[in-house]
Motif scaffolding. Structure first.
Motif, PDB file in Angstrom:
ATOM      1  N   GLN A  51      -9.421 -31.946   8.713  1.00 34.68           N
ATOM      2  CA  GLN A  51      -8.439 -32.243   7.676  1.00 34.68           C
ATOM      3  C   GLN A  51      -7.742 -33.564   7.951  1.00 34.68           C
ATOM      4  O   GLN A  51      -7.783 -34.082   9.048  1.00 34.68           O
ATOM      5  CB  GLN A  51      -7.426 -31.113   7.513  1.00 34.68           C
ATOM      6  N   PHE A  52      -7.127 -34.086   6.897  1.00 35.22           N
ATOM      7  CA  PHE A  52      -6.335 -35.308   6.988  1.00 35.22           C
ATOM      8  C   PHE A  52      -4.859 -34.931   6.946  1.00 35.22           C
ATOM      9  O   PHE A  52      -4.469 -34.052   6.186  1.00 35.22           O
ATOM     10  CB  PHE A  52      -6.639 -36.243   5.805  1.00 35.22           C
ATOM     11  N   VAL A  53      -4.069 -35.613   7.770  1.00 39.59           N
ATOM     12  CA  VAL A  53      -2.628 -35.386   7.822  1.00 39.59           C
ATOM     13  C   VAL A  53      -1.959 -36.751   7.747  1.00 39.59           C
ATOM     14  O   VAL A  53      -2.375 -37.683   8.431  1.00 39.59           O
ATOM     15  CB  VAL A  53      -2.205 -34.671   9.130  1.00 39.59           C
ATOM     16  N   ARG A  54      -0.933 -36.863   6.927  1.00 36.09           N
ATOM     17  CA  ARG A  54      -0.209 -38.136   6.824  1.00 36.09           C
ATOM     18  C   ARG A  54       0.523 -38.457   8.122  1.00 36.09           C
ATOM     19  O   ARG A  54       0.840 -37.566   8.900  1.00 36.09           O
ATOM     20  CB  ARG A  54       0.784 -38.076   5.661  1.00 36.09           C
ATOM     21  N   ASP A  55       0.796 -39.732   8.339  1.00 31.28           N
ATOM     22  CA  ASP A  55       1.524 -40.198   9.522  1.00 31.28           C
ATOM     23  C   ASP A  55       3.002 -39.828   9.421  1.00 31.28           C
ATOM     24  O   ASP A  55       3.861 -40.700   9.320  1.00 31.28           O
ATOM     25  CB  ASP A  55       1.405 -41.731   9.647  1.00 31.28           C
ATOM     26  N   GLU A  56       3.283 -38.542   9.445  1.00 30.69           N
ATOM     27  CA  GLU A  56       4.661 -38.052   9.405  1.00 30.69           C
ATOM     28  C   GLU A  56       4.762 -36.925  10.418  1.00 30.69           C
ATOM     29  O   GLU A  56       4.001 -35.961  10.358  1.00 30.69           O
ATOM     30  CB  GLU A  56       5.024 -37.551   8.004  1.00 30.69           C
ATOM     31  N   THR A  78      -1.721 -42.888  17.682  1.00 31.30           N
ATOM     32  CA  THR A  78      -1.357 -42.894  19.103  1.00 31.30           C
ATOM     33  C   THR A  78      -0.986 -44.277  19.613  1.00 31.30           C
ATOM     34  O   THR A  78      -0.754 -44.444  20.814  1.00 31.30           O
ATOM     35  CB  THR A  78      -2.506 -42.337  19.974  1.00 31.30           C
ATOM     36  N   GLY A  79      -0.920 -45.256  18.737  1.00 32.17           N
ATOM     37  CA  GLY A  79      -0.577 -46.613  19.148  1.00 32.17           C
ATOM     38  C   GLY A  79       0.928 -46.828  19.146  1.00 32.17           C
ATOM     39  O   GLY A  79       1.716 -45.887  19.290  1.00 32.17           O
ATOM     40  N   ILE A  80       1.349 -48.080  18.952  1.00 31.49           N
ATOM     41  CA  ILE A  80       2.775 -48.397  19.039  1.00 31.49           C
ATOM     42  C   ILE A  80       3.366 -48.923  17.739  1.00 31.49           C
ATOM     43  O   ILE A  80       4.507 -49.367  17.725  1.00 31.49           O
ATOM     44  CB  ILE A  80       3.044 -49.405  20.184  1.00 31.49           C
ATOM     45  N   SER A  81       2.613 -48.851  16.640  1.00 34.22           N
ATOM     46  CA  SER A  81       3.194 -49.310  15.376  1.00 34.22           C
ATOM     47  C   SER A  81       4.221 -48.283  14.898  1.00 34.22           C
ATOM     48  O   SER A  81       4.194 -47.120  15.324  1.00 34.22           O
ATOM     49  CB  SER A  81       2.108 -49.524  14.320  1.00 34.22           C
ATOM     50  N   PRO A  82       5.134 -48.686  14.021  1.00 35.47           N
ATOM     51  CA  PRO A  82       6.174 -47.756  13.557  1.00 35.47           C
ATOM     52  C   PRO A  82       5.623 -46.471  12.934  1.00 35.47           C
ATOM     53  O   PRO A  82       6.245 -45.420  13.039  1.00 35.47           O
ATOM     54  CB  PRO A  82       6.946 -48.576  12.520  1.00 35.47           C
ATOM     55  N   ARG A  83       4.440 -46.516  12.320  1.00 38.53           N
ATOM     56  CA  ARG A  83       3.869 -45.316  11.692  1.00 38.53           C
ATOM     57  C   ARG A  83       3.133 -44.422  12.683  1.00 38.53           C
ATOM     58  O   ARG A  83       2.706 -43.327  12.321  1.00 38.53           O
ATOM     59  CB  ARG A  83       2.908 -45.714  10.558  1.00 38.53           C
ATOM     60  N   ASP A  84       2.937 -44.851  13.913  1.00 34.24           N
ATOM     61  CA  ASP A  84       2.227 -44.062  14.919  1.00 34.24           C
ATOM     62  C   ASP A  84       3.161 -43.016  15.520  1.00 34.24           C
ATOM     63  O   ASP A  84       3.909 -43.307  16.458  1.00 34.24           O
ATOM     64  CB  ASP A  84       1.666 -44.971  16.026  1.00 34.24           C
ATOM     65  N   VAL A  85       3.139 -41.804  14.967  1.00 34.29           N
ATOM     66  CA  VAL A  85       4.072 -40.758  15.401  1.00 34.29           C
ATOM     67  C   VAL A  85       3.382 -39.479  15.877  1.00 34.29           C
ATOM     68  O   VAL A  85       4.032 -38.453  16.056  1.00 34.29           O
ATOM     69  CB  VAL A  85       5.095 -40.424  14.282  1.00 34.29           C
ATOM     70  N   THR A  86       2.076 -39.542  16.105  1.00 34.74           N
ATOM     71  CA  THR A  86       1.365 -38.347  16.556  1.00 34.74           C
ATOM     72  C   THR A  86       1.952 -37.811  17.862  1.00 34.74           C
ATOM     73  O   THR A  86       2.178 -36.605  18.006  1.00 34.74           O
ATOM     74  CB  THR A  86      -0.140 -38.639  16.702  1.00 34.74           C
ATOM     75  N   ILE A  87       2.213 -38.699  18.807  1.00 33.52           N
ATOM     76  CA  ILE A  87       2.725 -38.263  20.110  1.00 33.52           C
ATOM     77  C   ILE A  87       4.112 -37.641  19.946  1.00 33.52           C
ATOM     78  O   ILE A  87       4.412 -36.586  20.522  1.00 33.52           O
ATOM     79  CB  ILE A  87       2.784 -39.448  21.103  1.00 33.52           C
ATOM     80  N   GLU A  88       4.962 -38.285  19.145  1.00 35.07           N
ATOM     81  CA  GLU A  88       6.316 -37.747  18.916  1.00 35.07           C
ATOM     82  C   GLU A  88       6.269 -36.374  18.243  1.00 35.07           C
ATOM     83  O   GLU A  88       7.127 -35.529  18.479  1.00 35.07           O
ATOM     84  CB  GLU A  88       7.135 -38.731  18.074  1.00 35.07           C
ATOM     85  N   ALA A  89       5.252 -36.139  17.410  1.00 32.41           N
ATOM     86  CA  ALA A  89       5.109 -34.844  16.741  1.00 32.41           C
ATOM     87  C   ALA A  89       4.653 -33.760  17.707  1.00 32.41           C
ATOM     88  O   ALA A  89       5.107 -32.612  17.621  1.00 32.41           O
ATOM     89  CB  ALA A  89       4.105 -34.962  15.587  1.00 32.41           C
ATOM     90  N   LEU A  90       3.775 -34.114  18.635  1.00 32.84           N
ATOM     91  CA  LEU A  90       3.163 -33.112  19.511  1.00 32.84           C
ATOM     92  C   LEU A  90       3.960 -32.796  20.770  1.00 32.84           C
ATOM     93  O   LEU A  90       4.047 -31.628  21.166  1.00 32.84           O
ATOM     94  CB  LEU A  90       1.761 -33.565  19.925  1.00 32.84           C
TER      95      LEU A  90
END
Length: 167
Positions: A51-56, A78-90
């Motif tokens: 599935q696809f999940v938005r960068d939120e 998983t990078g450092i751009s402002p939209r990269d929030v996978t790590i913060e979510a997990l």
């Protein structure tokens, strides 16, 4: 410790979900997610969901928590751009973090791409009875993580996690 002694404890069926974290990728342009699913199947795992999940962060967390599989492979964010929030979510969801995964991934990545490897925040941990891996979205990063780290060790990780959830 050798990997071989653990193989006798490997579960026969490993159920995996692949989530692509992106605001822009589609089924036609998602090379990393497609490759992750292909490599998991080639490794003998059952890919139960893609599935696809938005960068939120809230959407990423909700998507992962809704799954009932042995392992989740997320690509992207998983990078450092402002939209990269996978790590913060997990990370707030992790019962146990597996820092060795990110360390090994970055070490192997450094051998391939040099100091740019430090930009990856790839990580892994447990959420309930699942092992969750957050990978970059690039096909090269996905292949490196799955071929060198996840596929060889996932049966052992899942058997350990299943055993700990039985007690």
């Amino acid at each position: 410790m050798s990997h071989h002694p653990h193989s006798t404890h490997a579960p026969l069926l490993l159920r995996v979900a692949v989530l692509t974290v992106s605001d822009t990728r589609t089924a036609a342009t998602d090379e990393g997610g497609k490759l992750a699913a292909e490599l998991c199947r080639a490794g003998g795992f059952t890919v139960e969901e893609t599935q696809f999940v938005r960068d939120e962060a809230a959407k990423i967390a909700a998507a992962v928590l809704a799954l009932q599989v042995d392992a989740v492979v997320l690509t992207g964010g998983t990078g450092i751009s402002p939209r990269d929030v996978t790590i913060e979510a997990l990370e707030p969801l992790f019962g146990k973090k597996l820092p060795g995964f990110g360390e090994l991934f970055r070490s192997l990545s450094f051998a391939e791409i040099g100091p740019a490897a430090m930009l990856s925040r790839a990580t892994a941990g447990t959420i309930g009875g699942m092992i969750v891996f957050a990978l970059p979205g690039s096909p090269a990063g996905v292949r490196l993580a799955l071929d060198r780290l996840i596929i060889p060790e996932l049966p052992h990780l899942v058997s350990q996690l299943r055993r700990s959830h039985e007690h």
